[in-house]
Design a protein around this motif. Structure first.
Motif, mmCIF file in Angstrom:
data_model
loop_
_atom_site.group_PDB
_atom_site.id
_atom_site.type_symbol
_atom_site.label_atom_id
_atom_site.label_comp_id
_atom_site.label_asym_id
_atom_site.label_seq_id
_atom_site.Cartn_x
_atom_site.Cartn_y
_atom_site.Cartn_z
ATOM 1 N N GLN A 1 -15.195 44.816 3.616
ATOM 2 C CA GLN A 1 -15.564 46.211 3.835
ATOM 3 C C GLN A 1 -16.190 46.731 2.540
ATOM 4 O O GLN A 1 -15.762 46.370 1.450
ATOM 5 C CB GLN A 1 -14.339 47.050 4.187
ATOM 6 C CG GLN A 1 -13.681 46.648 5.478
ATOM 7 C CD GLN A 1 -12.396 47.443 5.704
ATOM 8 O OE1 GLN A 1 -11.735 47.876 4.779
ATOM 9 N NE2 GLN A 1 -12.055 47.625 6.962
ATOM 10 N N TYR A 2 -17.202 47.559 2.687
ATOM 11 C CA TYR A 2 -17.878 48.125 1.534
ATOM 12 C C TYR A 2 -17.502 49.587 1.392
ATOM 13 O O TYR A 2 -17.401 50.311 2.380
ATOM 14 C CB TYR A 2 -19.398 47.994 1.688
ATOM 15 C CG TYR A 2 -19.848 46.555 1.756
ATOM 16 C CD1 TYR A 2 -20.055 45.821 0.598
ATOM 17 C CD2 TYR A 2 -20.046 45.929 2.980
ATOM 18 C CE1 TYR A 2 -20.449 44.492 0.655
ATOM 19 C CE2 TYR A 2 -20.443 44.602 3.050
ATOM 20 C CZ TYR A 2 -20.648 43.895 1.888
ATOM 21 O OH TYR A 2 -21.023 42.583 1.945
ATOM 22 N N ILE A 3 -17.330 50.003 0.158
ATOM 23 C CA ILE A 3 -17.065 51.399 -0.154
ATOM 24 C C ILE A 3 -18.327 51.945 -0.820
ATOM 25 O O ILE A 3 -18.856 51.334 -1.745
ATOM 26 C CB ILE A 3 -15.848 51.543 -1.079
ATOM 27 C CG1 ILE A 3 -14.607 50.990 -0.371
ATOM 28 C CG2 ILE A 3 -15.656 53.000 -1.500
ATOM 29 C CD1 ILE A 3 -13.377 50.926 -1.242
ATOM 30 N N LYS B 1 -24.662 54.530 -2.075
ATOM 31 C CA LYS B 1 -24.721 53.307 -2.887
ATOM 32 C C LYS B 1 -23.362 52.612 -2.837
ATOM 33 O O LYS B 1 -22.327 53.240 -3.027
ATOM 34 C CB LYS B 1 -25.071 53.657 -4.330
ATOM 35 C CG LYS B 1 -25.169 52.449 -5.229
ATOM 36 C CD LYS B 1 -25.539 52.828 -6.649
ATOM 37 C CE LYS B 1 -25.582 51.588 -7.514
ATOM 38 N NZ LYS B 1 -25.827 51.908 -8.904
ATOM 39 N N ARG B 2 -23.388 51.311 -2.566
ATOM 40 C CA ARG B 2 -22.139 50.545 -2.528
ATOM 41 C C ARG B 2 -21.542 50.474 -3.923
ATOM 42 O O ARG B 2 -22.215 50.114 -4.886
ATOM 43 C CB ARG B 2 -22.386 49.137 -2.000
ATOM 44 C CG ARG B 2 -22.718 49.127 -0.534
ATOM 45 C CD ARG B 2 -22.960 47.726 -0.055
ATOM 46 N NE ARG B 2 -23.262 47.729 1.370
ATOM 47 C CZ ARG B 2 -23.640 46.673 2.046
ATOM 48 N NH1 ARG B 2 -23.749 45.505 1.445
ATOM 49 N NH2 ARG B 2 -23.892 46.764 3.332
ATOM 50 N N THR B 3 -20.266 50.810 -4.011
ATOM 51 C CA THR B 3 -19.594 50.837 -5.305
ATOM 52 C C THR B 3 -18.416 49.876 -5.393
ATOM 53 O O THR B 3 -17.927 49.604 -6.477
ATOM 54 C CB THR B 3 -19.090 52.256 -5.616
ATOM 55 O OG1 THR B 3 -18.202 52.663 -4.578
ATOM 56 C CG2 THR B 3 -20.243 53.234 -5.734
ATOM 57 N N ALA B 4 -17.953 49.366 -4.254
ATOM 58 C CA ALA B 4 -16.810 48.452 -4.258
ATOM 59 C C ALA B 4 -16.781 47.669 -2.958
ATOM 60 O O ALA B 4 -17.446 48.025 -1.982
ATOM 61 C CB ALA B 4 -15.513 49.240 -4.418
#
Length: 81
Positions: free
Chosen positions: A4-6, A12-15
């Motif tokens: 899963q993307y945060i 913008k993906r950050t984690a």
């Protein structure tokens, strides 16, 4: 692999969240210690190596945007380990 993307407010993906089962496989492939209390200096990259790795990654992204190379998927990367 079910990751899963945060993303931040700008999208913008950050984690990345990796299921624990997959994380344990990654740790095993990378030969990372299981003990979470290991001192930070035992698993940290040197500053110089980190800078070199980031520069290499940025160059790969630049080449990908120019259509000169294809980037690896996470699965492809992990299979190389």
């Amino acid at each position: 692999m079910n990751v899963q993307y945060i993303s931040n407010q700008q999208g913008k993906r950050t984690a990345v969240v990796v299921p624990i089962k997959e994380w344990n496989k990654i740790k095993k492939k990378l030969d990372l210690p299981d003990d979470e209390s290991v001192a930070d200096e035992d698993v940290q990259l040197t500053k110089e190596q980190l800078i070199a790795d980031v520069k290499e990654a940025l160059e790969e992204v630049k080449l990908h945007k120019q259509g000169k190379i294809k980037l690896q998927s996470l699965d492809e990367f992990l299979n190389e380990l």
